[in-house]
Design a protein around this motif. Structure first.
Motif, PDB file in Angstrom:
ATOM      1  N   UNK A   1     -13.862   4.676 -13.273  1.00 33.04           N
ATOM      2  CA  UNK A   1     -12.903   5.683 -13.732  1.00 33.04           C
ATOM      3  C   UNK A   1     -13.103   5.803 -15.244  1.00 33.04           C
ATOM      4  N   UNK A   2     -14.008   6.691 -15.660  1.00 34.63           N
ATOM      5  CA  UNK A   2     -14.517   6.644 -17.044  1.00 34.63           C
ATOM      6  C   UNK A   2     -13.517   7.031 -18.117  1.00 34.63           C
ATOM      7  N   UNK A   3     -12.432   7.739 -17.780  1.00 32.88           N
ATOM      8  CA  UNK A   3     -11.502   8.228 -18.799  1.00 32.88           C
ATOM      9  C   UNK A   3     -10.150   7.510 -18.785  1.00 32.88           C
ATOM     10  N   UNK A   4      -9.924   6.596 -17.871  1.00 35.51           N
ATOM     11  CA  UNK A   4      -8.621   5.928 -17.773  1.00 35.51           C
ATOM     12  C   UNK A   4      -8.432   4.991 -18.956  1.00 35.51           C
ATOM     13  N   UNK A   5      -7.359   5.235 -19.739  1.00 35.69           N
ATOM     14  CA  UNK A   5      -7.100   4.453 -20.947  1.00 35.69           C
ATOM     15  C   UNK A   5      -5.858   3.573 -20.854  1.00 35.69           C
ATOM     16  N   UNK A   6      -4.893   3.965 -20.018  1.00 41.91           N
ATOM     17  CA  UNK A   6      -3.646   3.197 -19.934  1.00 41.91           C
ATOM     18  C   UNK A   6      -3.134   3.221 -18.509  1.00 41.91           C
ATOM     19  N   UNK A   7      -2.716   2.058 -18.020  1.00 43.69           N
ATOM     20  CA  UNK A   7      -2.197   1.948 -16.660  1.00 43.69           C
ATOM     21  C   UNK A   7      -1.007   0.999 -16.660  1.00 43.69           C
ATOM     22  N   UNK A   8       0.027   1.353 -15.898  1.00 48.94           N
ATOM     23  CA  UNK A   8       1.243   0.545 -15.791  1.00 48.94           C
ATOM     24  C   UNK A   8       1.393   0.099 -14.345  1.00 48.94           C
ATOM     25  N   UNK A   9       1.291  -1.216 -14.119  1.00 48.37           N
ATOM     26  CA  UNK A   9       1.395  -1.805 -12.780  1.00 48.37           C
ATOM     27  C   UNK A   9       2.631  -2.676 -12.641  1.00 48.37           C
ATOM     28  N   UNK A  10       3.610  -2.518 -13.504  1.00 51.40           N
ATOM     29  CA  UNK A  10       4.776  -3.401 -13.519  1.00 51.40           C
ATOM     30  C   UNK A  10       5.528  -3.351 -12.193  1.00 51.40           C
ATOM     31  N   UNK A  11       6.065  -4.498 -11.790  1.00 52.79           N
ATOM     32  CA  UNK A  11       6.899  -4.649 -10.595  1.00 52.79           C
ATOM     33  C   UNK A  11       6.135  -4.281  -9.324  1.00 52.79           C
ATOM     34  N   UNK A  12       4.828  -4.462  -9.362  1.00 51.85           N
ATOM     35  CA  UNK A  12       4.010  -4.419  -8.140  1.00 51.85           C
ATOM     36  C   UNK A  12       3.638  -5.865  -7.838  1.00 51.85           C
ATOM     37  N   UNK A  13       4.352  -6.540  -6.960  1.00 56.16           N
ATOM     38  CA  UNK A  13       4.211  -8.001  -6.836  1.00 56.16           C
ATOM     39  C   UNK A  13       2.851  -8.474  -6.354  1.00 56.16           C
ATOM     40  N   UNK A  14       2.059  -7.618  -5.707  1.00 57.70           N
ATOM     41  CA  UNK A  14       0.763  -8.058  -5.177  1.00 57.70           C
ATOM     42  C   UNK A  14      -0.317  -8.088  -6.246  1.00 57.70           C
ATOM     43  N   UNK A  15      -0.053  -7.502  -7.407  1.00 58.75           N
ATOM     44  CA  UNK A  15      -1.056  -7.469  -8.473  1.00 58.75           C
ATOM     45  C   UNK A  15      -1.266  -8.885  -9.004  1.00 58.75           C
ATOM     46  N   UNK A  16      -2.520  -9.333  -9.034  1.00 58.24           N
ATOM     47  CA  UNK A  16      -2.829 -10.681  -9.492  1.00 58.24           C
ATOM     48  C   UNK A  16      -3.987 -10.632 -10.483  1.00 58.24           C
ATOM     49  N   UNK A  17      -4.518 -11.797 -10.790  1.00 62.78           N
ATOM     50  CA  UNK A  17      -5.604 -11.896 -11.763  1.00 62.78           C
ATOM     51  C   UNK A  17      -6.837 -11.125 -11.315  1.00 62.78           C
ATOM     52  N   UNK A  18      -7.138 -11.176 -10.036  1.00 59.10           N
ATOM     53  CA  UNK A  18      -8.317 -10.479  -9.516  1.00 59.10           C
ATOM     54  C   UNK A  18      -8.200  -8.972  -9.718  1.00 59.10           C
ATOM     55  N   UNK A  19      -7.011  -8.408  -9.482  1.00 50.32           N
ATOM     56  CA  UNK A  19      -6.809  -6.964  -9.644  1.00 50.32           C
ATOM     57  C   UNK A  19      -6.981  -6.563 -11.102  1.00 50.32           C
ATOM     58  N   UNK A  20      -6.389  -7.325 -12.023  1.00 54.22           N
ATOM     59  CA  UNK A  20      -6.491  -6.994 -13.448  1.00 54.22           C
ATOM     60  C   UNK A  20      -7.934  -7.104 -13.923  1.00 54.22           C
ATOM     61  N   UNK A  21      -8.637  -8.140 -13.474  1.00 55.38           N
ATOM     62  CA  UNK A  21     -10.050  -8.268 -13.838  1.00 55.38           C
ATOM     63  C   UNK A  21     -10.867  -7.103 -13.283  1.00 55.38           C
TER      64      UNK A  21
END
Length: 573
Positions: A478-498
């Motif tokens: 996703x070449x243009x994505x600069x900011x993303x908000x994933x707050x209060x999504x409990x399944x998001x973990x280290x693997x997703x952020x990486x």
């Protein structure tokens, strides 16, 4: 005789001060000896006996001899204690107090900035890594000494806007500092915190800047009817108006403004209006402002169904933001989007939740997902879509919205808090999920992922971990994505952020509040991760420079090979 007495008194005071200093030195030596000692309790019995036979201190009103100068004085509740436990007369007590103050001044306390203030500045974007630029230092100094500045001089508009933001944040915008921002050659003015301005100050704006085209006043609680009258008289080139909290303006004055300046008005934004500005005012707005391109009506408590009908008649409208407090029928909202949707480039519908949709008589043909279906069928020029806090539309509606949509890829998407709110089933229904879920998120990224710059899916808790891992797997880009908000999504973990770091080469900011499975993430250089799950950690984690040993080793080998083949001549030492 008087001279001898004064000399004797001075001599006694000097001897007393010398005795104080000797007593302090003796105490220091005794404490050092105790520290150096072996730690046995050989002298403890002697100290106890000595304490038992100590002379009791005199009570207030009794006579006592000063410990330092032996002068007889009357004891008071304010008598100071001497270095050896006795009492001091008033002159000796004052000398002791002076010396204590001098010692306190020499040892200055370390002033540390509170962590709460630091984190607040970070969330507001007021902190940066590394050394501050000269421009930023100058701006901060100007804001710090706001009351001492007579004029700014010649400054670009961007600098003036930045100063206005800092003055507003520090609550330094008042009648005195406002004059610094009033320059006759400006054509726009933005005051982000006008709570401390008086009614006469707003008249000064139009008197000094008669050619103003854009006016932004936030928290303008003293903006009244007579300011509207003065605006109509002086500001004859006004094209853009944004007022927040102007509750002292009546409906009649709003109507007069639209009649007088409506033909030139291209942008109108109001927010936080409780006492006035009702459906009749919006009717006048749409009638006398035919060239309106931007309209924002948020948190105006008196607006209702008639406002939707009035807005639907604006043929040149390109940017629309609505947030109502009253209940509105679903069919009237759908009809509004159907009429103005083809020209819209921005559509923001906030807080149109379950309880804001009343059943109307002609409700049979409209389902819960009708609003998204209408957006799909009519909106073909959107660049920004905000559809938040909706608990009705299903995940299938989001799939249908982004599937085979003739609208080009969106650049800004905010669909936060679109989920089911059944407390008995926090995960939502499995067969028919409500809100943006896994399938809808897949369709969203497939349609707009190539051009998307900002994405907010906070509180969309029905998106599965497998979906996040598939979308941000490192191979999909996703070449243009600069900011993303994933707050209060409990399944998001280290693997997703990486995975986000690998799939989004231009990413700059990732927000993960309440994502407690995000731990020990290696943040790349130039990226900020906000929302650390541990309270003792900083809210922000900045990416540091990573030294690539393999890359540097390859460079060294290529250089050595070039020197060996004679293509590069090494420099002489």
């Amino acid at each position: 005789m008087a001279a001898e007495r004064s000399k004797k008194r001075k001599r006694d005071q000097e001897e007393a001060i010398a005795k104080i200093k000797k007593g302090k030195e003796a105490k220091k030596k005794a404490s050092k000896k105790k520290k150096r000692g072996s730690g046995d309790d050989s002298g403890s019995d002697y100290d106890l006996v000595e304490d038992m036979y100590k002379k009791a201190k005199k009570l207030p009103g009794q006579l006592e001899n000063c410990e330092l100068c032996d002068k007889r004085f009357t004891v008071t509740p304010y008598s100071k204690a001497g270095p050896e436990g006795g009492l001091l007369c008033t002159p000796c007590g004052k000398e002791i107090a002076k010396e204590a103050k001098a010692n306190q001044k020499t040892a200055k306390p370390i002033v540390r900035k509170g962590r709460r203030k630091i984190e607040s500045n970070r969330l507001d974007g007021l902190t940066q890594r590394g050394v501050r630029s000269l421009r930023q230092i100058c701006i901060n100094q100007l804001a710090k000494h706001a009351e001492d500045i007579e004029e700014f001089g010649e400054m670009p508009e961007t600098m003036i806007d930045r100063l206005s933001e800092i003055f507003s944040k520090r609550r330094a915008m008042n009648s005195t500092t406002l004059k610094l921002f009033l320059q006759s050659d400006l054509d726009k003015l933005a005051i982000h915190e006008a709570a401390y301005l008086e009614t006469e100050d707003f008249d000064q704006i139009f008197a000094v800047i008669p050619n103003i085209k854009k006016l932004v006043l936030r928290n303008c609680c003293q903006f009244k009817d007579k300011n509207i009258e003065y605006m109509i008289e002086k500001a004859k080139k006004l094209e853009e108006i944004e007022l927040r909290g102007a509750n002292l303006v009546s409906n009649d004055k709003w109507t007069e403004l639209f009649i007088a300046r409506g033909h030139d008005l291209k942008s109108f934004k109001v927010e936080w209006l409780d006492a006035a500005f009702d459906d009749q005012a919006v009717e006048a707005l749409t009638t006398f402002c035919p060239n309106l391109e931007r309209l924002k009506l948020e948190r105006c408590k008196l607006l209702g169904v008639d406002t939707l009908d009035a807005v639907s008649r604006l043929e040149k409208l390109e940017h629309l933001s609505l947030r109502f407090s009253k209940d509105v029928p679903r069919d009237r909202l759908v009809l509004m989007v159907d009429q103005i949707g083809p020209n819209l480039r921005t559509l923001c519908l906030e807080h149109f939740v379950n309880n804001t949709f009343e059943e109307s008589e002609e409700m049979g043909e409209y389902s819960d997902d009708a609003i998204l279906e209408t957006i799909h069928d009519t909106c073909v020029k959107l660049r920004k879509l905000r559809f938040t806090e909706n608990y009705e539309c299903s995940d299938q509606a989001y799939v249908n919205l982004f599937t085979s949509w003739s609208n080009p890829p969106l650049r800004y998407i905010d669909v936060n808090s679109t989920r089911d709110v059944d407390n008995a089933s926090p995960e939502g229904p499995e067969d028919f999920p409500i809100g943006l879920a896994s399938d809808g998120f897949q369709a969203l990224m497939k349609h707009s992922g190539s051009q998307l710059q900002y994405l907010d899916i906070s509180s969309c808790r029905h998106i599965s971990k497998e979906t996040f891992a598939d979308i941000f797997n490192g191979e999909k880009q996703y070449p243009h994505l600069q900011e993303i908000n994933l707050s209060f999504c409990p399944v998001v973990d280290t693997e997703v952020v990486a995975g986000i770091f690998r799939s989004c080469p231009q990413i700059k900011k990732v927000v993960t509040f309440a994502c407690f499975q995000v731990e020990d993430v290696v943040v790349p250089r130039g990226i900020v991760l906000i929302g650390a799950p541990k309270a003792q950690d900083a809210i922000e984690q900045f990416g540091e420079t990573v030294f690539d040993f393999q890359k540097e080793l390859k460079k060294e080998m290529e250089r050595d090979m070039a020197i060996a083949t004679g293509r590069v001549v090494p420099l002489m030492a």
